[in-house]
Scaffold this motif. Structure first.
Motif, PDB file in Angstrom:
ATOM      1  N   ASP A   1      38.110   1.929 -43.530  1.00 23.15           N
ATOM      2  CA  ASP A   1      37.414   0.726 -43.681  1.00 23.15           C
ATOM      3  C   ASP A   1      37.315  -0.357 -42.553  1.00 23.15           C
ATOM      4  OD1 ASP A   1      37.063   1.599 -46.527  1.00 23.15           O
ATOM      5  OD2 ASP A   1      38.492   0.366 -47.272  1.00 23.15           O
ATOM      6  N   CYS A   2      38.434  -0.078 -41.795  1.00 21.83           N
ATOM      7  CA  CYS A   2      38.519  -1.176 -40.788  1.00 21.83           C
ATOM      8  C   CYS A   2      37.701  -0.828 -39.487  1.00 21.83           C
ATOM      9  CB  CYS A   2      39.876  -1.333 -40.568  1.00 21.83           C
ATOM     10  SG  CYS A   2      40.137  -2.740 -39.296  1.00 21.83           S
ATOM     11  N   TYR A   3      37.902   0.338 -38.999  1.00 27.07           N
ATOM     12  CA  TYR A   3      37.683   1.103 -37.846  1.00 27.07           C
ATOM     13  C   TYR A   3      36.485   2.056 -37.942  1.00 27.07           C
ATOM     14  CZ  TYR A   3      41.776  -1.501 -36.398  1.00 27.07           C
ATOM     15  OH  TYR A   3      42.886  -2.374 -36.220  1.00 27.07           O
TER      16      TYR A   3
ATOM     17  N   GLU B   1      44.258   1.088 -34.268  1.00 28.95           N
ATOM     18  CA  GLU B   1      45.006   0.032 -35.108  1.00 28.95           C
ATOM     19  C   GLU B   1      46.295  -0.245 -34.270  1.00 28.95           C
ATOM     20  OE1 GLU B   1      47.027  -2.201 -38.082  1.00 28.95           O
ATOM     21  OE2 GLU B   1      44.816  -1.712 -37.659  1.00 28.95           O
TER      22      GLU B   1
ATOM     23  N   MET C   1      44.371  -4.774 -36.568  1.00 27.49           N
ATOM     24  CA  MET C   1      43.689  -5.789 -37.617  1.00 27.49           C
ATOM     25  C   MET C   1      44.153  -5.534 -39.202  1.00 27.49           C
ATOM     26  SD  MET C   1      39.844  -5.535 -35.992  1.00 27.49           S
ATOM     27  CE  MET C   1      39.149  -6.235 -37.383  1.00 27.49           C
ATOM     28  N   VAL C   2      44.327  -4.191 -39.339  1.00 25.51           N
ATOM     29  CA  VAL C   2      44.798  -3.802 -40.825  1.00 25.51           C
ATOM     30  C   VAL C   2      46.557  -4.286 -41.029  1.00 25.51           C
ATOM     31  CG1 VAL C   2      45.610  -1.912 -42.585  1.00 25.51           C
ATOM     32  CG2 VAL C   2      43.724  -1.782 -40.862  1.00 25.51           C
TER      33      VAL C   2
ATOM     34  N   ARG D   1      45.861  -8.380 -41.574  1.00 24.33           N
ATOM     35  CA  ARG D   1      45.208  -8.590 -42.949  1.00 24.33           C
ATOM     36  C   ARG D   1      46.402  -8.194 -44.037  1.00 24.33           C
ATOM     37  NH1 ARG D   1      39.784  -7.810 -45.778  1.00 24.33           N
ATOM     38  NH2 ARG D   1      40.370  -8.065 -47.780  1.00 24.33           N
TER      39      ARG D   1
ATOM     40  N   TYR E   1      35.854  -5.989 -41.688  1.00 28.74           N
ATOM     41  CA  TYR E   1      36.274  -4.883 -40.742  1.00 28.74           C
ATOM     42  C   TYR E   1      35.156  -4.764 -39.884  1.00 28.74           C
ATOM     43  CZ  TYR E   1      40.515  -4.850 -43.134  1.00 28.74           C
ATOM     44  OH  TYR E   1      42.024  -5.033 -43.756  1.00 28.74           O
TER      45      TYR E   1
END
Length: 113
Positions: free
Chosen positions: A11-13, A64, A69-70, A73, A113
């Motif tokens: 989802d993020c990257y 990551e 970022m994950v 969050r 993201y």
């Protein structure tokens, strides 16, 4: 890498991966397809799907490791949960504190993201 971690990283990257990698991971994560199902759809071997997915997962983990970022969050969400639990135990809820909590919740929800 477990399913939840893989999903969060995707989802993020996911946008940083190749279109092919995104497509294969989407089939695996979003559609819950087996390696065999993906291989049949894509006209490649099961081993080819596995290797491609593994390479994409390694790339996601590298992003990551570099950006975090994950993890950031998840830490924000945990802090908000703790704060909300503490506030719920107050006899009188200060409207300023409640507004701050709501603002933080909105910011976390808005993190894209």
């Amino acid at each position: 890498m477990d399913y939840i971690q893989r999903s969060l990283l995707f989802d993020c990257y996911g946008a940083l991966l190749t279109e092919r990698q995104r497509d294969l991971l989407s089939q695996s994560i979003d559609e819950d397809c087996s390696l065999s199902e993906i291989a049949e759809r894509e006209g490649i071997s099961r081993q080819g799907v596995r290797d491609s997915l593994r390479k994409a997962e390694v790339q996601l983990q590298e992003y990551e490791n570099a950006l975090g970022m994950v993890e950031k969050r998840l830490k924000l969400e945990k802090c908000l949960r703790v704060l909300m639990q503490d506030v719920e135990h107050l006899d009188e809820k200060d409207p300023r504190v409640m507004k701050l909590i709501e603002d933080i919740r909105v910011m976390i929800d808005a993190l894209e993201y």
